[in-house]
Design a protein around this motif. Structure first.
Motif, PDB file in Angstrom:
ATOM      1  N   ASP A   1      -9.272  -3.477  -1.000  1.00 20.45           N
ATOM      2  CA  ASP A   1      -8.254  -4.160  -0.355  1.00 20.45           C
ATOM      3  C   ASP A   1      -9.266  -5.318   0.526  1.00 20.45           C
ATOM      4  OD1 ASP A   1      -9.918  -3.019   1.858  1.00 20.45           O
ATOM      5  OD2 ASP A   1      -8.200  -1.824   2.648  1.00 20.45           O
ATOM      6  N   ALA A   2      -8.649  -5.908   1.557  1.00 27.01           N
ATOM      7  CA  ALA A   2      -9.191  -6.942   2.231  1.00 27.01           C
ATOM      8  C   ALA A   2     -10.548  -6.543   2.898  1.00 27.01           C
ATOM      9  CB  ALA A   2      -8.252  -7.633   2.927  1.00 27.01           C
ATOM     10  N   THR A   3     -10.574  -5.352   3.154  1.00 31.53           N
ATOM     11  CA  THR A   3     -11.604  -4.957   4.151  1.00 31.53           C
ATOM     12  C   THR A   3     -12.840  -4.578   3.296  1.00 31.53           C
ATOM     13  OG1 THR A   3     -10.829  -2.507   4.308  1.00 31.53           O
ATOM     14  CG2 THR A   3      -9.984  -4.405   6.053  1.00 31.53           C
ATOM     15  N   GLY A   4     -12.767  -4.407   1.933  1.00 35.99           N
ATOM     16  CA  GLY A   4     -13.688  -3.945   1.029  1.00 35.99           C
ATOM     17  C   GLY A   4     -13.422  -2.199   0.757  1.00 35.99           C
ATOM     18  N   LEU A   5     -12.421  -1.971   1.379  1.00 30.49           N
ATOM     19  CA  LEU A   5     -12.443  -0.120   1.115  1.00 30.49           C
ATOM     20  C   LEU A   5     -11.815  -0.193  -0.362  1.00 30.49           C
ATOM     21  CD1 LEU A   5     -11.645   2.558   2.228  1.00 30.49           C
ATOM     22  CD2 LEU A   5      -9.224   1.870   2.640  1.00 30.49           C
ATOM     23  N   LYS A   6     -12.392   0.819  -0.944  1.00 31.39           N
ATOM     24  CA  LYS A   6     -12.356   0.863  -2.510  1.00 31.39           C
ATOM     25  C   LYS A   6     -11.647   2.276  -2.731  1.00 31.39           C
ATOM     26  CE  LYS A   6     -15.705  -0.173  -4.924  1.00 31.39           C
ATOM     27  NZ  LYS A   6     -17.312   0.128  -5.820  1.00 31.39           N
ATOM     28  N   ARG A   7     -10.650   2.365  -3.569  1.00 31.27           N
ATOM     29  CA  ARG A   7     -10.126   3.712  -3.997  1.00 31.27           C
ATOM     30  C   ARG A   7      -9.603   3.691  -5.550  1.00 31.27           C
ATOM     31  NH1 ARG A   7     -11.428   5.116   0.377  1.00 31.27           N
ATOM     32  NH2 ARG A   7     -10.022   5.893   1.765  1.00 31.27           N
ATOM     33  N   PHE A   8      -9.753   4.805  -6.125  1.00 31.44           N
ATOM     34  CA  PHE A   8      -9.237   4.703  -7.355  1.00 31.44           C
ATOM     35  C   PHE A   8      -7.771   5.200  -7.420  1.00 31.44           C
ATOM     36  CE2 PHE A   8     -13.610   6.192  -7.630  1.00 31.44           C
ATOM     37  CZ  PHE A   8     -14.038   5.705  -8.956  1.00 31.44           C
ATOM     38  N   VAL A   9      -7.172   4.611  -8.229  1.00 29.65           N
ATOM     39  CA  VAL A   9      -5.524   4.794  -8.352  1.00 29.65           C
ATOM     40  C   VAL A   9      -5.125   5.221  -9.928  1.00 29.65           C
ATOM     41  CG1 VAL A   9      -5.218   2.420  -8.785  1.00 29.65           C
ATOM     42  CG2 VAL A   9      -3.374   3.857  -7.977  1.00 29.65           C
ATOM     43  N   GLU A  10      -4.575   6.303  -9.834  1.00 27.95           N
ATOM     44  CA  GLU A  10      -4.031   6.756 -11.292  1.00 27.95           C
ATOM     45  C   GLU A  10      -2.442   6.602 -11.552  1.00 27.95           C
ATOM     46  OE1 GLU A  10      -3.007  11.080 -12.823  1.00 27.95           O
ATOM     47  OE2 GLU A  10      -5.279  10.845 -12.919  1.00 27.95           O
ATOM     48  N   VAL A  11      -2.156   5.985 -12.348  1.00 31.44           N
ATOM     49  CA  VAL A  11      -0.620   5.677 -12.597  1.00 31.44           C
ATOM     50  C   VAL A  11      -0.330   6.319 -13.965  1.00 31.44           C
ATOM     51  CG1 VAL A  11       1.027   3.572 -13.170  1.00 31.44           C
ATOM     52  CG2 VAL A  11      -1.127   3.281 -11.706  1.00 31.44           C
ATOM     53  N   SER A  12       0.846   7.081 -13.883  1.00 31.25           N
ATOM     54  CA  SER A  12       1.491   7.919 -14.942  1.00 31.25           C
ATOM     55  C   SER A  12       2.922   7.851 -14.751  1.00 31.25           C
ATOM     56  CB  SER A  12       1.073   9.315 -14.843  1.00 31.25           C
ATOM     57  OG  SER A  12       1.628  10.032 -13.620  1.00 31.25           O
ATOM     58  N   ASP A  13       3.752   8.281 -15.745  1.00 33.88           N
ATOM     59  CA  ASP A  13       4.902   8.375 -15.617  1.00 33.88           C
ATOM     60  C   ASP A  13       5.679   9.797 -15.296  1.00 33.88           C
ATOM     61  OD1 ASP A  13       4.337   9.531 -18.078  1.00 33.88           O
ATOM     62  OD2 ASP A  13       5.725   8.548 -19.332  1.00 33.88           O
ATOM     63  N   ARG A  14       5.221  10.116 -14.004  1.00 30.00           N
ATOM     64  CA  ARG A  14       5.564  11.214 -13.501  1.00 30.00           C
ATOM     65  C   ARG A  14       6.993  11.483 -13.036  1.00 30.00           C
ATOM     66  NH1 ARG A  14       6.177  13.426  -8.099  1.00 30.00           N
ATOM     67  NH2 ARG A  14       5.322  15.199  -7.750  1.00 30.00           N
ATOM     68  N   ILE A  15       7.474  12.687 -13.566  1.00 29.60           N
ATOM     69  CA  ILE A  15       8.897  12.905 -13.193  1.00 29.60           C
ATOM     70  C   ILE A  15       9.183  13.448 -11.842  1.00 29.60           C
ATOM     71  CG2 ILE A  15      10.878  14.277 -13.968  1.00 29.60           C
ATOM     72  CD1 ILE A  15       9.267  14.568 -16.782  1.00 29.60           C
ATOM     73  N   LYS A  16      10.165  12.635 -11.166  1.00 30.04           N
ATOM     74  CA  LYS A  16      10.590  13.013  -9.742  1.00 30.04           C
ATOM     75  C   LYS A  16      10.906  14.539  -9.817  1.00 30.04           C
ATOM     76  CE  LYS A  16      13.557  11.770  -6.015  1.00 30.04           C
ATOM     77  NZ  LYS A  16      12.247  11.528  -4.855  1.00 30.04           N
ATOM     78  N   HIS A  17      10.646  15.339  -8.789  1.00 28.86           N
ATOM     79  CA  HIS A  17      10.968  16.936  -8.629  1.00 28.86           C
ATOM     80  C   HIS A  17      12.096  16.679  -7.573  1.00 28.86           C
ATOM     81  CE1 HIS A  17       7.076  18.980  -9.633  1.00 28.86           C
ATOM     82  NE2 HIS A  17       7.629  18.985 -10.774  1.00 28.86           N
ATOM     83  N   TRP A  18      13.044  17.672  -8.104  1.00 33.12           N
ATOM     84  CA  TRP A  18      14.223  17.873  -7.070  1.00 33.12           C
ATOM     85  C   TRP A  18      13.775  18.046  -5.622  1.00 33.12           C
ATOM     86  CZ3 TRP A  18      17.528  21.525 -10.738  1.00 33.12           C
ATOM     87  CH2 TRP A  18      17.895  20.582 -11.557  1.00 33.12           C
TER      88      TRP A  18
END
Length: 229
Positions: free
Chosen positions: A183-200
């Motif tokens: 982000d703009a402050t230099g904060l670093k994160r890992f992000v995982e993207v998947s086609d997760r199915i929404k739970h009821w």
């Protein structure tokens, strides 16, 4: 025991008043798909009016070691309290305070928003993956730049069919995408993207397919990571 759902929450020991996490399993909902319900969640199939889930198993206090029976109180299908049987016997449950809808999920998201860690309210179109280098994405009410990316696949030489099946239980595909974002402050994160199915049981739009974390297990032998950029 077969399939069941669970109530997950904090409960107070009737002896020393210590607060600790508890889980109460039940099988009468419409789902029974190993889903979790917390304070403020509405449970499909719960009877109208006031309902007390009782006598499933004993809880053991982590502080004084007292054993007690956890109870879950629902009002009009919504989870409003976790309370020991001993305390319940001294309480007029008709006068238990109601709580806001989705209470614990909202509380947890407020914390995650500050830390930028957990599932975001925003989602990414899995069909348009992968992200591009330096692409801007919005999550936790701030903008991030995508700095590095990998495709994550199961390692066929190291993973069993059971592991693969359980790992894809809430996803349509058997692969994911992993990125480092800043982000703009230099904060670093890992992000995982998947086609997760929404739970009821989600009961809201907080859950998507973008999972942020501070660290990531690239050395897990069950997976192969192919660098994208």
């Amino acid at each position: 025991m077969g399939m069941f759902d669970s109530f997950i929450g904090q409960i107070k020991c009737p002896n020393c008043k210590n607060q600790q996490k508890t889980e109460v399993q039940f099988k009468w909902s419409e789902c029974c798909l190993l889903l979790d319900y917390e304070l403020g969640d509405v449970v499909p199939g719960a009877q109208e009016g006031l309902y007390v889930e009782d006598d499933w198993f004993n809880e053991r206090c982590s502080n004084c070691k007292t054993e007690f029976i956890p109870n879950v109180v629902l009002k009009n299908g919504k989870v409003i309290a976790f309370i020991s049987k001993e305390e319940l016997q001294r309480t007029d449950i008709e006068h238990l305070q109601d709580i806001p809808y989705k209470y614990m999920k909202n509380q947890r998201y407020d914390t995650e928003k500050a830390l930028a860690k957990g599932f975001t309210k925003e989602t990414a179109d899995f069909k348009k993956q992968p992200f591009k280098e330096n692409q801007s994405i919005t999550a936790f009410e701030r903008e991030w730049k995508v700095a590095k990316g990998w495709r994550k696949d199961f390692n066929s030489e190291k993973v069993s069919e059971f592991f693969k099946l359980s790992g894809c239980a809430t996803r349509k595909s058997d692969y994911w995408f992993v990125y480092i974002v800043v982000d703009a402050t230099g904060l670093k994160r890992f992000v995982e993207v998947s086609d997760r199915i929404k739970h009821w049981s989600d009961n809201d739009d907080r859950y998507g397919n973008m999972l942020f974390s501070e660290t990531y297990g690239f050395k897990d032998e069950h997976f192969l990571f192919s660098e994208i950029f």
